[in-house]
Design a protein around this motif. Structure first.
Motif, short mmCIF file in Angstrom:
data_model
loop_
_atom_site.label_atom_id
_atom_site.label_comp_id
_atom_site.label_asym_id
_atom_site.label_seq_id
_atom_site.Cartn_x
_atom_site.Cartn_y
_atom_site.Cartn_z
N ASP A 37 17.32 34.68 -13.27
CA ASP A 37 17.33 34.97 -11.84
C ASP A 37 17.76 36.42 -11.59
OD1 ASP A 37 16.67 32.30 -11.17
OD2 ASP A 37 18.76 31.70 -11.35
N PHE A 38 17.02 37.11 -10.72
CA PHE A 38 17.38 38.48 -10.36
C PHE A 38 16.69 38.86 -9.06
CE2 PHE A 38 13.65 38.53 -13.00
CZ PHE A 38 12.81 39.47 -12.42
N ASP A 39 17.39 39.61 -8.21
CA ASP A 39 16.81 40.10 -6.95
C ASP A 39 16.14 38.98 -6.15
OD1 ASP A 39 17.62 42.64 -7.71
OD2 ASP A 39 15.68 43.17 -8.57
N ASP A 40 16.78 37.81 -6.12
CA ASP A 40 16.27 36.64 -5.40
C ASP A 40 14.97 36.09 -5.98
OD1 ASP A 40 18.40 36.64 -3.57
OD2 ASP A 40 17.38 38.12 -2.30
N MET A 41 14.57 36.60 -7.13
CA MET A 41 13.39 36.09 -7.82
C MET A 41 13.83 35.38 -9.10
SD MET A 41 10.66 39.22 -7.36
CE MET A 41 11.72 40.44 -8.14
N SER A 42 12.88 34.71 -9.74
CA SER A 42 13.18 34.03 -11.00
C SER A 42 12.02 34.20 -11.97
CB SER A 42 13.42 32.53 -10.79
OG SER A 42 14.56 32.31 -9.99
#
Length: 200
Positions: free
Chosen positions: A117-122
């Motif tokens: 998970d990073f920057d509200d993405m996965s």
């Protein structure tokens, strides 16, 4: 036919064995008047036929029958009361083709290997059944639990996909973790291209 664009998340409310069949009742927010008996609804990527429709309070409930083959080769056999599932109504003539052409005929079961998970993405790494790997290509399309996704990287029978915040919030994929099983349908065009290359 479907597009892999999920339009609702439903919930399994009851499961009843009927010989080799299993009848599932699914709650959703679709208008009951808009669901005809015999209609096709993709349930986490599996095309199932509506055999009954009813209203229960503010919810619409529809029934589908899953045959032995469906139970054996998809995740439907593992569903329990309370399981959340991605839903998509069948395409109508004139509808926007927002994802890619999806038949609802699941090819097998894939497994989530990892999630970052990073920057509200996965970013998910997925393991596909080995016999399907030749149909999965970088920048190609794949449907996972009925969601149309673009393949980012491919390593043998492993591939990655990137899920944006919207997809994570409006589908069941937001709750998926390493070890989870997913219904996978490879791109129809890739399947035909592979068949033609063999025939040629």
């Amino acid at each position: 036919m479907f597009t892999g664009i999920v339009t609702d998340v439903g919930q399994v409310v009851s499961i009843a064995p009927r010989g080799e069949l299993r009848r599932l009742r699914i709650a959703c927010s679709y208008d009951a008047d808009g669901i005809a008996l015999g209609a096709s609804i993709a349930c986490s990527g599996v095309c199932l036929t509506v055999v009954a429709v009813a209203r229960e309070g503010a919810r619409t409930i529809f029934d589908v029958d899953a045959a032995a083959e469906t139970l054996a080769v998809t995740t439907v056999g593992t569903w329990v009361v309370g399981t959340s599932i991605n839903l998509e109504r069948a395409l109508k003539i004139g509808d926007e083709l927002g994802g890619h052409i999806v038949t609802g005929h699941v090819d097998g079961i894939a497994k989530v290997l990892s999630r970052e998970d990073f920057d509200d993405m996965s970013k998910f790494w997925i393991e596909a059944p080995r016999e399907l790997s030749r149909f999965i290509a970088k920048k190609g399309s794949v449907a996972l639990d009925g969601v149309s996704l673009t393949v980012n990287e491919v390593e043998e029978n492993r591939f990655s996909v990137l899920l944006i915040p919207h997809t994570l919030s409006v589908t069941t994929l937001g709750g998926r973790r390493a070890g989870d099983a997913l219904n996978i349908e490879v791109d129809l065009m890739a399947r035909y291209a592979a068949r033609l290359s063999v025939a040629g």
